[in-house]
Design a protein around this motif. Sequence first.
Motif, short mmCIF file in Angstrom:
data_model
loop_
_atom_site.label_atom_id
_atom_site.label_comp_id
_atom_site.label_asym_id
_atom_site.label_seq_id
_atom_site.Cartn_x
_atom_site.Cartn_y
_atom_site.Cartn_z
N VAL A 120 8.13 8.32 -0.40
CA VAL A 120 7.41 7.30 0.36
C VAL A 120 6.86 6.27 -0.61
CG1 VAL A 120 5.21 8.56 0.27
CG2 VAL A 120 5.65 6.97 2.17
N THR A 121 6.78 5.02 -0.15
CA THR A 121 6.15 3.98 -0.97
C THR A 121 4.65 3.94 -0.67
OG1 THR A 121 6.63 2.26 0.67
CG2 THR A 121 8.24 2.59 -1.09
N VAL A 122 3.85 3.73 -1.72
CA VAL A 122 2.40 3.70 -1.57
C VAL A 122 1.81 2.55 -2.38
CG1 VAL A 122 2.29 6.20 -1.22
CG2 VAL A 122 1.93 5.26 -3.51
N ASN A 123 0.62 2.14 -1.96
CA ASN A 123 -0.10 1.05 -2.60
C ASN A 123 -1.19 1.62 -3.50
OD1 ASN A 123 -1.81 -1.22 -3.12
ND2 ASN A 123 -1.02 -2.21 -1.28
N PRO A 124 -1.26 1.23 -4.78
CA PRO A 124 -2.21 1.84 -5.71
C PRO A 124 -3.56 1.15 -5.78
CG PRO A 124 -0.80 0.36 -6.92
CD PRO A 124 -0.35 0.29 -5.48
N TYR A 125 -3.82 0.18 -4.90
CA TYR A 125 -5.02 -0.65 -5.04
C TYR A 125 -6.31 0.16 -5.02
CZ TYR A 125 -8.09 -4.70 -4.37
OH TYR A 125 -9.06 -5.66 -4.52
N MET A 126 -6.31 1.31 -4.29
CA MET A 126 -7.53 2.13 -4.20
C MET A 126 -7.57 3.24 -5.24
SD MET A 126 -8.09 2.23 -0.06
CE MET A 126 -9.73 2.96 -0.19
N GLY A 127 -6.64 3.25 -6.19
CA GLY A 127 -6.71 4.19 -7.30
C GLY A 127 -6.05 5.52 -7.05
N PHE A 128 -6.19 6.40 -8.04
CA PHE A 128 -5.42 7.64 -8.05
C PHE A 128 -5.76 8.57 -6.89
CE2 PHE A 128 -4.77 12.09 -9.57
CZ PHE A 128 -3.39 12.05 -9.57
N ASP A 129 -7.03 8.60 -6.46
CA ASP A 129 -7.37 9.54 -5.39
C ASP A 129 -6.71 9.17 -4.07
OD1 ASP A 129 -9.23 7.34 -5.55
OD2 ASP A 129 -10.42 8.32 -3.99
N SER A 130 -6.19 7.92 -3.96
CA SER A 130 -5.44 7.55 -2.77
C SER A 130 -3.96 7.90 -2.89
CB SER A 130 -5.59 6.05 -2.49
OG SER A 130 -4.94 5.27 -3.48
N ILE A 131 -3.53 8.26 -4.08
CA ILE A 131 -2.13 8.64 -4.34
C ILE A 131 -1.99 10.16 -4.44
CG2 ILE A 131 -0.27 8.51 -6.08
CD1 ILE A 131 -1.31 5.71 -6.78
N GLU A 132 -3.01 10.80 -4.94
CA GLU A 132 -2.95 12.24 -5.22
C GLU A 132 -2.51 13.09 -4.04
OE1 GLU A 132 -5.63 15.44 -7.75
OE2 GLU A 132 -6.64 13.80 -6.68
N PRO A 133 -2.97 12.83 -2.79
CA PRO A 133 -2.54 13.69 -1.67
C PRO A 133 -1.03 13.74 -1.47
CG PRO A 133 -4.47 12.43 -1.03
CD PRO A 133 -4.02 11.87 -2.35
N TYR A 134 -0.33 12.66 -1.78
CA TYR A 134 1.13 12.67 -1.66
C TYR A 134 1.76 13.59 -2.69
CZ TYR A 134 0.20 8.43 1.04
OH TYR A 134 -0.28 7.54 1.97
N LEU A 135 1.13 13.70 -3.85
CA LEU A 135 1.67 14.52 -4.92
C LEU A 135 1.51 16.01 -4.64
CD1 LEU A 135 0.30 12.47 -7.96
CD2 LEU A 135 2.55 12.32 -6.91
N GLU A 136 0.68 16.35 -3.65
CA GLU A 136 0.50 17.75 -3.29
C GLU A 136 1.70 18.30 -2.52
OE1 GLU A 136 -1.98 19.57 -4.49
OE2 GLU A 136 -2.57 17.72 -5.52
N HIS A 137 2.58 17.42 -2.08
CA HIS A 137 3.79 17.83 -1.36
C HIS A 137 4.90 18.06 -2.39
CE1 HIS A 137 2.53 17.05 2.89
NE2 HIS A 137 1.57 16.42 2.22
N GLU A 138 5.12 19.31 -2.70
CA GLU A 138 5.99 19.68 -3.81
C GLU A 138 7.39 19.13 -3.65
OE1 GLU A 138 7.42 23.74 -6.20
OE2 GLU A 138 6.08 23.86 -4.48
N GLY A 139 7.85 18.49 -4.72
CA GLY A 139 9.22 18.00 -4.75
C GLY A 139 9.43 16.64 -4.12
N LYS A 140 8.43 16.12 -3.44
CA LYS A 140 8.57 14.82 -2.78
C LYS A 140 8.30 13.69 -3.76
CE LYS A 140 9.41 16.46 1.37
NZ LYS A 140 10.70 16.24 2.07
N GLY A 141 8.95 12.55 -3.53
CA GLY A 141 8.78 11.40 -4.40
C GLY A 141 7.70 10.46 -3.89
N VAL A 142 7.01 9.82 -4.83
CA VAL A 142 5.95 8.86 -4.50
C VAL A 142 6.25 7.60 -5.31
CG1 VAL A 142 3.48 8.43 -4.42
CG2 VAL A 142 4.35 10.77 -4.17
#
Length: 271
Positions: A120-142
């Motif tokens: 999934v594509t994500v916007n980093p404007y709000m920093g890492f804590d807004s990206i981290e939940p996607y990384l909890e899905h093992e094997g998925k791309g961010v």
Amino acid sequence: MSTFIQTLDHAWHTTNSLLCVGLDPEPSKFPGAYANRSDAIFDFCKKIVDATAPYASSFKPQIAYFAAHRAEEQLEQLIAHIHLKHPGLPVILDAKRGDIGSTAEQYAREAFDRYRADAVTVNPYMGFDSIEPYLEHEGKGVIVLCRTSNPGGSDLQFLETAGRPLYQTVARLAAEKWNAKGQLGLVVGATFPKEIEVVRSIVGDMPLLIPGIGAQGGDVEATVKAGRTAAGTGMLINSSRAILYAGKGDDWVEAAAQAAKDTRERINAFL
């Protein structure tokens, strides 16, 4: 189970293609036979997918084009169809989500549990804590927005931060701090090949999703030479409208397939 990065790397090599076909369905541009069909978006996109799959290494449905027409269920069907009929070709959900952690958890569930996207594509404007939940899905791309293809991207992405443009700071954070699980990629537009080269020098072999070579006019040769890795891969070079609407007559499916084939060959000519 293979990760998104592993699946993508395998697809690059088995398809001999760096082409990502963007799926941005606009019913007003569909052939007349689709008028008043409740399944028009799914069927149109399915035909595009089946025709272009021999020449593509990934697909990128843009969620807004489905949601605007209340076609979220058709998006679910489409991604399921790609996984069933074209296994090994990853699906990137172009959603550009960006919100606080608790909300990001729900967006991640939407992308990976509901739609079954591979990335999934994500916007980093709000920093890492807004990206981290996607990384909890093992094997998925961010895939993080970095240097976008639109002219207005420079309004913010070229602002100086710590002595460098903001887009370079995003690239460094992604490569040096955020990518601990090896799931990240970056969006860098084909309309800015010099910036593609800079980002590649920062992030090494990290995958780059590169929109802008079709209707937006990005230069294929400059894009490929700036973004390829030493292995001759590392890019998802996206084309949407130039493929989807390549034909206006009854041969629109064949025209889309030919446009995808021609685009793959143009890309490969500069590897």
